[in-house]
Design an enzyme around this catalytic site. Structure first.
Site, mmCIF file in Angstrom:
data_model
loop_
_atom_site.group_PDB
_atom_site.id
_atom_site.type_symbol
_atom_site.label_atom_id
_atom_site.label_comp_id
_atom_site.label_asym_id
_atom_site.label_seq_id
_atom_site.Cartn_x
_atom_site.Cartn_y
_atom_site.Cartn_z
ATOM 1 N N ASN A 11 -7.069 8.209 0.290
ATOM 2 C CA ASN A 11 -7.059 8.102 -1.011
ATOM 3 C C ASN A 11 -6.425 5.992 -1.617
ATOM 4 O O ASN A 11 -5.893 6.142 -1.488
ATOM 5 C CB ASN A 11 -5.356 8.643 -1.803
ATOM 6 C CG ASN A 11 -5.193 9.437 -3.562
ATOM 7 O OD1 ASN A 11 -5.837 8.107 -3.312
ATOM 8 N ND2 ASN A 11 -4.142 8.843 -3.383
ATOM 9 N N LYS A 13 -6.392 5.638 -4.253
ATOM 10 C CA LYS A 13 -5.893 5.755 -5.680
ATOM 11 C C LYS A 13 -6.832 4.464 -6.988
ATOM 12 O O LYS A 13 -8.117 4.136 -7.176
ATOM 13 C CB LYS A 13 -4.608 4.558 -4.995
ATOM 14 C CG LYS A 13 -3.817 5.397 -4.277
ATOM 15 C CD LYS A 13 -1.938 5.090 -4.097
ATOM 16 C CE LYS A 13 -1.623 5.792 -2.761
ATOM 17 N NZ LYS A 13 -0.147 5.517 -3.015
ATOM 18 N N HIS A 97 -0.891 14.444 -6.988
ATOM 19 C CA HIS A 97 -0.048 13.572 -6.372
ATOM 20 C C HIS A 97 0.664 13.254 -6.797
ATOM 21 O O HIS A 97 1.156 13.778 -8.372
ATOM 22 C CB HIS A 97 -0.891 12.815 -5.812
ATOM 23 C CG HIS A 97 -0.688 11.404 -5.799
ATOM 24 N ND1 HIS A 97 -0.390 10.714 -5.291
ATOM 25 C CD2 HIS A 97 -1.159 10.954 -3.794
ATOM 26 C CE1 HIS A 97 0.184 9.421 -4.344
ATOM 27 N NE2 HIS A 97 -0.386 9.932 -3.827
ATOM 28 N N GLU A 99 2.165 10.761 -7.816
ATOM 29 C CA GLU A 99 1.912 9.491 -8.794
ATOM 30 C C GLU A 99 1.939 9.873 -10.371
ATOM 31 O O GLU A 99 2.121 9.770 -11.030
ATOM 32 C CB GLU A 99 1.193 8.060 -8.186
ATOM 33 C CG GLU A 99 1.361 7.649 -7.451
ATOM 34 C CD GLU A 99 0.339 6.922 -6.375
ATOM 35 O OE1 GLU A 99 -0.607 7.065 -6.751
ATOM 36 O OE2 GLU A 99 1.406 6.087 -5.144
ATOM 37 N N GLU A 169 3.772 14.654 1.221
ATOM 38 C CA GLU A 169 3.902 13.525 0.739
ATOM 39 C C GLU A 169 5.455 13.132 0.250
ATOM 40 O O GLU A 169 5.476 13.073 -0.988
ATOM 41 C CB GLU A 169 2.817 12.569 0.151
ATOM 42 C CG GLU A 169 1.610 12.794 0.359
ATOM 43 C CD GLU A 169 0.451 11.622 -0.323
ATOM 44 O OE1 GLU A 169 -0.122 11.369 0.412
ATOM 45 O OE2 GLU A 169 0.698 11.692 -1.837
ATOM 46 N N GLY A 175 3.571 4.185 -0.081
ATOM 47 C CA GLY A 175 3.783 2.454 -0.319
ATOM 48 C C GLY A 175 5.026 1.751 0.121
ATOM 49 O O GLY A 175 5.119 0.807 -0.248
ATOM 50 N N SER A 215 3.218 5.487 3.858
ATOM 51 C CA SER A 215 3.125 4.649 4.630
ATOM 52 C C SER A 215 2.621 4.741 6.218
ATOM 53 O O SER A 215 3.183 4.413 7.266
ATOM 54 C CB SER A 215 4.221 4.248 5.223
ATOM 55 O OG SER A 215 4.735 4.178 4.009
HETATM 56 P P1 13P Z 1 0.792 4.849 0.804
HETATM 57 O O1 13P Z 1 -0.193 5.245 2.137
HETATM 58 O O2 13P Z 1 0.101 3.296 0.818
HETATM 59 O O3 13P Z 1 2.076 4.889 1.541
HETATM 60 O O4 13P Z 1 0.253 5.648 0.878
HETATM 61 C C1 13P Z 1 -0.069 7.124 0.436
HETATM 62 C C2 13P Z 1 -0.148 8.364 -0.243
HETATM 63 O O5 13P Z 1 0.220 7.866 -1.709
HETATM 64 C C3 13P Z 1 -1.815 8.789 -0.220
HETATM 65 O O6 13P Z 1 -1.841 9.880 -0.972
#
Ligand code: 13P
Length: 253
Positions: A11, A13, A97, A99, A169, A175, A215
């Site tokens: 992803n 982003k 997601h 976010e 997740e 992150g 992560s």
């Molecule tokens: P990270 O791998 O940067 O922690 O992000 C995970 C994520 O949100 C994938 O959709």
């Protein structure tokens, strides 16, 4: 053993312009060429979908989008329809997601609408679920996940969901560098599979891929993948660099 083909998904982003995305995808295609026993997907930003589609065509890398709107077309300024994603070359779409839930008012109800749009347009949905740190601390993880899965999949039959992918997740692991331990991931994945079983039957529950996200890096993927209910990963930060992401894809080597 199960017969679920692992899926390693990236992803991206809100990172990479069209040119940067094309360069990254081209390098990745080279690095993972010949991968046969694992599905690979990347989800660049909308503006890079069409050019990246030309790069990955015919390779083992599939294209995904990070979101969609549920209408086919209309006066919805700023939105992207499933038909547009399909015509841009997408096979997958990430839905719900954390976010989007956190910053853009995504709810279980809108997740459900997006899920219907994805399924009706033959896009493979990667439906994201996960608890916050506070919810984990107050021991609400399972009840939150139960609700997210049930509401997200409300109105579907098991036939509709054959290609569904779920991504677990935990919000506290995204992150942050804090990964769930492989046992924490397994515990939740097993629970998610039991929720699927209760609602859609054993056959479907056994066939659905449940990815872990939060992560994921080259140094923790192999351990996560030893868990019986972890069927792959949804990778954020570490998917932006093709050299690093290809190491995650090739975790067995
Ligand atoms: P990270 O791998 O940067 O922690 O992000 C995970 C994520 O949100 C994938 O959709």
């Amino acid at each position: 053993m199960n017969n679920r083909t692992p899926l390693i998904a990236g992803n991206w982003k809100m990172f990479k312009t069209g040119i940067e995305a094309v360069k990254t995808a081209a390098r990745l295609v080279k690095l993972v060429a010949g991968t046969t026993d694992i599905d690979v997907m990347i989800a660049p930003p909308f503006t890079a979908l069409a050019p990246v589609s030309d790069i990955v065509r015919g390779s083992c890398v599939s294209l995904g989008a990070q979101n969609l709107f549920w209408e086919a077309q209309g006066a919805f300024t700023g939105e992207i329809s499933p038909v547009m994603l399909v015509s841009a070359g997408c096979k997958y779409v990430i839905i719900g997601h954390s976010e989007r839930r956190q910053y853009f008012n995504e709810t279980d109800e809108t997740v459900n609408k997006r899920m219907q749009a994805a399924v009706n347009n033959d896009l493979i949905p990667v439906m994201c679920v996960g608890e916050s740190e506070k919810e984990r601390e107050s021991k609400d993880t399972f009840s939150i996940l139960d609700k997210q899965v049930k509401k997200g999949l409300e109105g579907f039959s098991s036939d509709d969901l054959e290609r569904l992918v779920i991504a677990y997740e935990p919000v506290w692991a995204i992150g942050t560098g804090k990964t769930a331990t492989s046992h924490q991931a397994q515990e939740v994945h097993q629970f998610l599979r039991s929720v699927l079983e209760k609602n859609f039957g054993n056959m479907l529950a056994k066939s659905i891929r449940i990815l872990y996200g939060g992560s994921v890096k080259p140094n923790n993927i192999a351990e996560l993948m030893t868990m019986p209910d972890v069927d792959g990963a949804l990778v954020g930060g570490a998917s932006l660099d093709p050299e690093i992401f290809s190491k995650i894809v090739q975790f067995k080597k």
